[in-house]
Enzyme design. Structure first.
Site, PDB file in Angstrom:
ATOM      1  N   CYS A 220       0.817  -1.213   0.000  1.00  0.00           N
ATOM      2  CA  CYS A 220       0.000   0.000   0.000  1.00  0.00           C
ATOM      3  C   CYS A 220       0.857   1.271   0.000  1.00  0.00           C
ATOM      4  O   CYS A 220       0.378   2.334  -0.335  1.00  0.00           O
ATOM      5  CB  CYS A 220      -1.012  -0.002   1.134  1.00  0.00           C
TER       6      CYS A 220
ATOM      7  N   GLN B 278       6.584  -8.770   2.748  1.00  0.00           N
ATOM      8  CA  GLN B 278       6.039  -8.427   1.428  1.00  0.00           C
ATOM      9  C   GLN B 278       7.084  -8.635   0.338  1.00  0.00           C
ATOM     10  O   GLN B 278       6.785  -9.124  -0.741  1.00  0.00           O
ATOM     11  CB  GLN B 278       5.553  -6.976   1.445  1.00  0.00           C
TER      12      GLN B 278
ATOM     13  N   ALA C 283      -9.638   5.557  20.807  1.00  0.00           N
ATOM     14  CA  ALA C 283      -9.915   4.673  21.932  1.00  0.00           C
ATOM     15  C   ALA C 283     -10.245   3.272  21.448  1.00  0.00           C
ATOM     16  O   ALA C 283      -9.768   2.270  21.996  1.00  0.00           O
ATOM     17  CB  ALA C 283     -11.067   5.229  22.756  1.00  0.00           C
TER      18      ALA C 283
ATOM     19  N   ALA D 139     -16.346   6.099  23.578  1.00  0.00           N
ATOM     20  CA  ALA D 139     -15.846   5.535  22.336  1.00  0.00           C
ATOM     21  C   ALA D 139     -15.048   6.604  21.622  1.00  0.00           C
ATOM     22  O   ALA D 139     -14.706   7.618  22.209  1.00  0.00           O
ATOM     23  CB  ALA D 139     -16.999   5.048  21.472  1.00  0.00           C
TER      24      ALA D 139
ATOM     25  N   GLU E 238       9.274  -0.784  10.669  1.00  0.00           N
ATOM     26  CA  GLU E 238       8.079  -1.643  10.702  1.00  0.00           C
ATOM     27  C   GLU E 238       8.412  -2.965   9.992  1.00  0.00           C
ATOM     28  O   GLU E 238       9.145  -2.974   9.004  1.00  0.00           O
ATOM     29  CB  GLU E 238       6.863  -0.929  10.090  1.00  0.00           C
ATOM     30  N   PRO E 239       7.947  -4.072  10.518  1.00  0.00           N
ATOM     31  CA  PRO E 239       8.434  -5.369  10.052  1.00  0.00           C
ATOM     32  C   PRO E 239       7.742  -5.929   8.803  1.00  0.00           C
ATOM     33  O   PRO E 239       8.274  -6.832   8.180  1.00  0.00           O
ATOM     34  CB  PRO E 239       8.171  -6.276  11.244  1.00  0.00           C
TER      35      PRO E 239
END
Lengths: 271, 422
Positions: free
Chosen positions: B50, B120, B194, B190, B114-115
């Site tokens: 993405c 990918q 959260a 909410a 980020e792993p």
């Protein structure tokens, strides 16, 4: 032989303590293995040393300050290994091995010769009373170390400073629970030591309680730990308060142990 | 033979461009096969996520290959050439190698460290392997990238520490409690953030979920979603003593929980540790609650502070990672040079000469007293044999054929010229 064994054990503990201190700053699998390995070797040699003295003296070797301090260190390392095996508490060695080293160093500076046992000590109570007392105190020593760890970690979480040891210290809850377990383990032992001490005093001095300083301080520590347990169950004193109390409790033990020795008063003169 | 990278990522192209160029689902395989058939392309891989779309190729003429790819992308995705050209970046040769290493090591990611990207990249490589669109260069490049990424991960702390608010909340919870799966979690109110944090916490496994909301129906909906129990908002304080972790995000403009109330709650729960996260702005929980023993209250800024510190740490670690990548590029470049034909031809010649010399000396020792004429004859024969034996491989290497790099690799292997280390 006795000297060599003791010095070897001391050297191993020394190495272990130094590595454990460096682990506060930087830790790796290798440093951890070196630390545990030297502690284990030290513990083994130390055990041989105690057995050797037992055989040489013909009675349990906890009859003078040198032996007592050495045996106390041995008990702490023993409980440390049991704890380490059971829980794997990260960084615990850094908070306990330096203390073991200090104890061993002070033991090494005290006179070591095996003297003939004074008549008062020639009793089967000697082994029972001392072993229980020191095992109990050793559990409190570890509770002390864990208590300090708790306060450090609690400081990070409370102050919202997520740095330094925060990453590597265990969770607050587990530190708190282990601290509690150690005290519930040490408390009956201390109680038993006081009872056997009273029984022994009756046979040796003709009275159960003589209010000598060691007895008085033991009672004070007994009350402190009784309060910790009681307050936890009734009022939910846990976490920070329990940690502080376990530190205070152990400092009292240290005063009772070393302070009284320096004063050289009372009936417990031999230890 | 060199690596060519044509692509775009979140830094150069907005999402509307990225999504147009993405090779999603069946398009990936189809696209890869079409890409592989383009002129000037010898090997090919497509990485489509993405945040990036990148085409990797082994090419000889980078400029022609690049143009072919541009045309292909614009035709296949039906996107205007000028719009496309504005966003694309091109890397060729060692520059491209470096780029792929950085992508694999997550240095080029939106969130550094980020792993997912490595997985990918592995998937893209596996598809290319299955479709046989790669060869000696891209195979080596991919394997090397994966090992570089692993090295970066183990030797730096680039992937450590939470870099989002929900991760930070879970990380903190784990430093307060031993086992989250025995804990009760309460969601008060909410709100997007959260709910995200709640979901993340629940995914980490909690024992029970309580949901309170001003509109009870909403509470019921959320409770259903989280497999929890709805609680009437007016009674939340009565239930609070059961909750170990509380995330609060109501629209209230005042404090809904005071220090006094919390003291009572703590007494009821026997002072067991409680972790409260107040995500609401304005804050809903009296900040003084943090002063109570065994109560740990964090608000949005506290969590953001942790995230910022961690991000800063990651950036510092990224510098170490760049160092590692420089080292690895060096070894990759050596490997590439070894595939060049000229040094290989020289090496074959040297090796043959060496063998010839050795064998001649041995022979002279064995048969002493040979005359000058005989010696010359023997030497002449040896040279002739050597030359005839090495002529075909060296000739093949000199030829400017398509698969020369494959030949070089094969010859180096057959003649044992790379040593055991390969």
């Amino acid at each position: 032989m006795d000297v060599i064994l003791f010095e070897l054990a001391l050297t191993c503990y020394f190495a272990s303590a130094i590595v454990s201190i460096t682990e506060i700053f930087k830790e790796s699998k290798i440093t951890h293995r070196i630390m545990l390995f030297s502690a284990a070797v030290g513990f083994f040699i130390h055990t041989v040393n105690i057995i050797y003295r037992y055989v040489a003296a013909g009675h349990i070797p906890i009859t003078n300050p040198h032996e007592a301090t050495s045996f106390f260190s041995w008990c702490i390392v023993l409980i440390f290994f049991i704890l380490n095996f059971r829980y794997k508490i990260n960084l615990l060695p850094s908070f306990i091995m330096p203390f073991v080293l200090l104890l061993m160093l002070s033991s090494s500076m005290l006179p070591r010769e095996i003297k003939p046992l004074s008549p008062v000590l020639q009793s089967y109570w000697l082994g029972i009373h001392t072993v229980f007392a020191f095992l109990g105190n050793a559990a409190f020593a570890l509770a002390f170390g864990i208590g300090i760890m708790y306060l450090v970690q609690e400081h990070y979480v409370k102050a919202k400073k997520i740095s330094g040891l925060f990453e590597r210290l265990p969770s607050l809850q587990s530190l708190d629970e282990i601290n509690y377990r150690l005290i519930t383990f040490g408390f009956p032992l201390l109680t038993f030591a006081i009872i056997t001490g009273a029984l022994w005093a009756q046979t040796a001095w003709g009275s159960y309680w003589n209010w000598d300083p060691r007895e008085t301080w033991s009672l004070v520590t007994w009350f402190i730990y009784a309060i910790i347990l009681h307050a936890r169950l009734i009022a939910g004193w846990r976490g920070k308060r329990a940690a502080i109390l376990s530190i205070v409790g152990f400092l009292t033990i240290l005063i009772a142990f070393f302070g009284i020795k320096l004063l050289k008063k009372g009936l417990h003169v031999f230890l | 033979m060199k690596v060519l990278v044509v692509g775009l990522n979140h830094k150069v192209a907005d999402v509307d461009v990225r999504e147009k160029l993405a090779f999603n689902g069946p398009k990936l395989e189809e696209g890869l096969l079409l890409f592989h058939k383009l002129p000037h392309i010898k090997e090919s891989i497509i990485l489509s996520t993405c945040n990036r779309v990148e085409l990797y190729a082994n090419v000889d003429d980078a400029e022609k290959a690049e143009e072919a790819i541009r045309v292909f992308l614009s035709d296949y995705h039906k996107i205007d050439r000028t719009a496309l050209d504005r966003s694309l970046y091109i890397h060729a040769g060692m520059d491209a190698v470096k780029h792929v290493f950085r992508v694999a090591s997550s240095l080029d990611s939106m969130v550094i460290g980020e792993p997912q990207i490595l997985g990918q990249l592995k998937d893209a490589f596996e598809l290319a392997l299955a479709k046989k669109t790669t060869g000696i260069l891209l195979n080596k490049l991919m394997k090397k990238s994966i090992s570089v990424a692993k090295r970066v991960r183990t030797e730096t702390k680039i992937a450590e520490n939470a870099v989002s608010i929900s991760f930070a909340a879970v990380e903190l919870a784990k430093k307060i409690f031993t086992d989250l799966s025995k804990k009760v979690f309460m969601l008060l109110g909410a709100g997007e953030m959260a709910e995200l944090a709640a979901r993340h916490l629940i995914n980490n496994g909690v024992r029970e979920v309580l949901v309170a909301n001003r509109t009870f129906e909403r509470a019921c909906d959320l409770a259903k979603e989280f497999n929890g129990r709805p609680v009437k908002f007016d009674n939340f304080i009565d239930e609070m003593h059961r909750a170990d972790i509380i995330i609060c995000s109501t629209g209230a403009s005042h404090y809904i929980l005071s220090k006094n109330q919390m003291q009572k709650v703590m007494k009821e729960r026997k002072q067991r540790q409680v972790f409260i996260i107040d995500i609401s702005v304005p804050r809903n929980i009296d900040p003084e609650i943090n002063e109570l023993d065994n109560v740990y209250l964090y608000n949005v800024d506290d969590l953001q502070g942790i995230v910022d510190t961690n991000l800063f740490e990651r950036k510092k670690e990224a510098e170490k990672a760049e160092q590692i990548i420089e080292e690895e590029i060096e070894t990759f470049s050596k490997w590439l040079q070894s595939l060049d034909s000229v040094p290989t031809i020289i090496a074959i010649r040297e090796k043959a000469e060496e063998i010839k010399k050795e064998e001649l000396e041995k022979l002279m020792h064995k048969i002493p007293g040979l005359g000058q004429k005989e010696k010359e004859a023997i030497e002449y024969m040896a040279t002739a044999i050597v030359n005839k034996l090495i002529h075909p491989p060296t000739a093949a290497l000199k030829e400017d054929s398509e698969d020369r790099d494959v030949l070089v690799a094969a010859i180096r292997k057959l003649y044992g010229m790379d040593g055991k280390k390969g």
